[in-house]
Design an enzyme around this catalytic site. Structure first.
Site, PDB file in Angstrom:
ATOM      1  N   GLU A 193      -9.779  13.042 -11.580  1.00 53.11           N
ATOM      2  CA  GLU A 193      -9.186  14.365 -11.747  1.00 53.11           C
ATOM      3  C   GLU A 193      -9.443  15.200 -10.488  1.00 53.11           C
ATOM      4  O   GLU A 193     -10.314  14.856  -9.687  1.00 53.11           O
ATOM      5  CB  GLU A 193      -9.766  15.051 -12.987  1.00 53.11           C
ATOM      6  CG  GLU A 193      -9.413  14.330 -14.282  1.00 53.11           C
ATOM      7  CD  GLU A 193      -9.869  15.059 -15.535  1.00 53.11           C
ATOM      8  OE1 GLU A 193     -10.354  16.207 -15.429  1.00 53.11           O
ATOM      9  OE2 GLU A 193      -9.727  14.471 -16.623  1.00 53.11           O
ATOM     10  N   PRO A 194      -8.705  16.303 -10.318  1.00 53.51           N
ATOM     11  CA  PRO A 194      -8.854  17.095  -9.086  1.00 53.51           C
ATOM     12  C   PRO A 194     -10.278  17.568  -8.818  1.00 53.51           C
ATOM     13  O   PRO A 194     -10.702  17.661  -7.679  1.00 53.51           O
ATOM     14  CB  PRO A 194      -7.924  18.299  -9.322  1.00 53.51           C
ATOM     15  CG  PRO A 194      -6.915  17.809 -10.297  1.00 53.51           C
ATOM     16  CD  PRO A 194      -7.616  16.826 -11.170  1.00 53.51           C
ATOM     17  N   THR A 226      -2.068   5.723  -8.563  1.00 54.59           N
ATOM     18  CA  THR A 226      -1.185   4.798  -7.855  1.00 54.59           C
ATOM     19  C   THR A 226      -0.139   4.312  -8.854  1.00 54.59           C
ATOM     20  O   THR A 226      -0.483   3.948  -9.979  1.00 54.59           O
ATOM     21  CB  THR A 226      -1.979   3.605  -7.303  1.00 54.59           C
ATOM     22  OG1 THR A 226      -2.978   4.095  -6.410  1.00 54.59           O
ATOM     23  CG2 THR A 226      -1.068   2.649  -6.541  1.00 54.59           C
ATOM     24  N   ARG A 270      -0.781  -9.901  27.031  1.00 54.10           N
ATOM     25  CA  ARG A 270      -0.988  -8.805  27.977  1.00 54.10           C
ATOM     26  C   ARG A 270      -1.838  -9.265  29.167  1.00 54.10           C
ATOM     27  O   ARG A 270      -2.857  -9.944  28.966  1.00 54.10           O
ATOM     28  CB  ARG A 270      -1.687  -7.653  27.248  1.00 54.10           C
ATOM     29  CG  ARG A 270      -2.054  -6.468  28.099  1.00 54.10           C
ATOM     30  CD  ARG A 270      -0.853  -5.617  28.401  1.00 54.10           C
ATOM     31  NE  ARG A 270      -1.252  -4.351  28.985  1.00 54.10           N
ATOM     32  CZ  ARG A 270      -0.399  -3.482  29.489  1.00 54.10           C
ATOM     33  NH1 ARG A 270       0.897  -3.743  29.482  1.00 54.10           N
ATOM     34  NH2 ARG A 270      -0.831  -2.349  30.002  1.00 54.10           N
ATOM     35  N   ILE A 322      -7.819  -3.321  21.514  1.00 59.31           N
ATOM     36  CA  ILE A 322      -7.227  -4.398  22.318  1.00 59.31           C
ATOM     37  C   ILE A 322      -5.804  -4.019  22.739  1.00 59.31           C
ATOM     38  O   ILE A 322      -5.371  -4.296  23.855  1.00 59.31           O
ATOM     39  CB  ILE A 322      -7.239  -5.729  21.533  1.00 59.31           C
ATOM     40  CG1 ILE A 322      -8.677  -6.283  21.455  1.00 59.31           C
ATOM     41  CG2 ILE A 322      -6.316  -6.761  22.187  1.00 59.31           C
ATOM     42  CD1 ILE A 322      -8.833  -7.479  20.524  1.00 59.31           C
ATOM     43  N   GLY A 381      -4.754  -1.157  23.413  1.00 59.29           N
ATOM     44  CA  GLY A 381      -4.751  -0.078  24.396  1.00 59.29           C
ATOM     45  C   GLY A 381      -3.784   1.027  24.001  1.00 59.29           C
ATOM     46  O   GLY A 381      -3.613   1.342  22.815  1.00 59.29           O
ATOM     47  N   GLU A 412     -11.157   2.752  -5.488  1.00 56.31           N
ATOM     48  CA  GLU A 412     -11.974   1.996  -6.454  1.00 56.31           C
ATOM     49  C   GLU A 412     -13.472   2.206  -6.218  1.00 56.31           C
ATOM     50  O   GLU A 412     -14.275   1.289  -6.368  1.00 56.31           O
ATOM     51  CB  GLU A 412     -11.630   0.495  -6.385  1.00 56.31           C
ATOM     52  CG  GLU A 412     -11.061  -0.039  -7.680  1.00 56.31           C
ATOM     53  CD  GLU A 412      -9.603   0.384  -7.833  1.00 56.31           C
ATOM     54  OE1 GLU A 412      -9.375   1.578  -8.045  1.00 56.31           O
ATOM     55  OE2 GLU A 412      -8.716  -0.459  -7.736  1.00 56.31           O
TER      56      GLU A 412
END
Length: 399
Positions: free
Chosen positions: A131-132, A164, A283, A352, A354, A378
């Site tokens: 709940e809020p 959800t 890369r 990685i 970048g 959860e």
């Protein structure tokens, strides 16, 4: 290092299902996930595909029209789906928890009424504790169910939060306060099975879904509030038919849900590892592929180790539950470790990449926004540590 290489102890049927899901994710989920996520669009076609594969009924017994699979099979399936798009795994997570709660605690009439249609995905589940004003403190909920002395029916009033599938679901397991006269606050709670129409606005008399909550990540799937204003229901809609057992029913559901969240974290981490490793081999910097630079190579090694460790812990927690043993300690450890490692692996992959990792054109940007949800869903990391610590003191009590 692909997940499908982890085949120890799995049956031919399990392997066939996981292969099917893996291919479905590669062909139907990954190519559209980023576009749908940026648009915050519900993945209708993906959901239809999961229905056809029977994923909504994966753990529902065959007698109710499901596949009757184990928690381990379900967790490995979720791991694959989350590798494609974490939001899609969320669509089946709460559905699976409600089906599990019905199976474990429902009356035979409730099982017959809902499980066959849940197995096909025609009835879609959501569950509602938070709940809020209470967050992790479930004892602080204020949504109240009061029984009418005359008819014996119940009236529910209150406001729930963080559902959800709150919009798309048509069956919601809702935890309420009920004054059943018990001394413990935890024995004065009852779970009601609330039927409503999918959608937003007034979805049943006295039930309103105000709209989607705007989120940083975890888009596509709807996260909502649920407001009760004079909602009327009967004792037949109490899970198990008896008031006062709601808290324990919900905690049982959340326990298997924690294995599910661990599996989702494993899937997201696996995808981040795949993306980072692939990018590092494409890369170039300082005259060679960045994967050949020791700093990046060490990062890849650490990422892979964390992915493996989280996966093994998740598998152990699922197997323990499947064997009929108490697994709250293992589920808490798996959820805690997998979600923390997921956040770290995603960030390493982001580093990685970048500057390109910050671009919305690259998939890692989406994962970077999705990983934090797993740290709090959860049960937060701090709640997990409390659960783990208390259970350890039970097991290692002095004297």
């Amino acid at each position: 290092m692909g997940r499908l290489q982890h085949t120890e102890g799995l049956t031919e049927d399990q392997l066939e299902l996981l292969k099917l899901v893996h291919e479905f994710v590669d062909e139907q989920v990954i190519p559209v996930a980023t576009r749908l996520e940026h648009a915050d669009e519900y993945p209708t076609e993906i959901v239809e595909g999961m229905k056809e594969m029977g994923i909504f009924g994966l753990m529902i017994p065959e007698e109710y029209g499901g596949l009757g699979e184990s928690l381990l099979t379900y967790a490995l399936t979720v791991e694959e789906i989350a590798r494609g798009w974490m939001s899609v795994s969320g669509i089946i997570n709460t559905h699976f928890i409600v089906a599990y709660m019905l199976l474990q605690h429902g009356t035979e009439e409730q099982k017959q009424k809902y499980l066959p249609r849940m197995a096909t995905g025609d009835v879609r589940g959501a569950f509602s504790m938070s709940e809020p004003g209470c967050g992790s403190d479930v004892s602080g909920i204020r949504t109240k169910a009061v029984q009418d002395d005359g008819s014996g029916d119940w009236t529910i009033n209150g406001q729930k939060m963080w559902l959800t599938n709150g919009g798309s679901a048509n069956l919601v397991a809702v935890l309420t306060k009920t004054d059943t006269g018990a001394e413990s606050v935890y024995k004065n709670m009852t779970t009601f099975l609330v039927e409503k129409e999918p959608g937003f606005g007034e979805t049943a008399p006295g039930v309103t879904v105000p709209g989607k909550i705007e989120k940083m990540g975890y888009k596509g799937v709807d996260t909502t509030e649920l407001v009760f204003d004079g909602y009327r229901t009967t004792s037949e809609q109490i899970l198990g038919g008896e008031p006062g057992k709601g808290f324990y029913q919900m905690m049982d559901g959340v326990e298997v849900g924690r294995v599910n969240v661990a599996a989702r974290a494993c899937g997201v981490a696996m995808r981040a590892f795949e993306l980072g490793t692939a990018y590092a081999q494409q890369r170039e910097a300082f005259g060679k592929k960045i994967a050949e630079h020791q700093a990046v190579l060490f990062r890849i090694a650490e990422m892979a180790t964390k992915v493996e460790a989280a996966h093994q812990m998740m598998v152990m927690a699922a197997r323990r539950k499947d064997s009929g043993q108490r697994n709250d300690l293992e589920a808490g450890m798996a959820k805690y470790l997998a979600s923390e490692y997921c956040a770290q692996v995603v960030e390493d992959s982001f580093r990685i990449h970048g500057g390109f990792g910050y671009s919305k054109e690259y998939e890692i940007e989406r994962l970077y926004r999705e990983a934090p949800m797993l740290l709090i869903g959860e049960g937060t990391a701090d709640i997990q540590r409390m659960i783990i610590g208390r259970r350890l003191l039970e097991d290692y009590k002095l004297g």
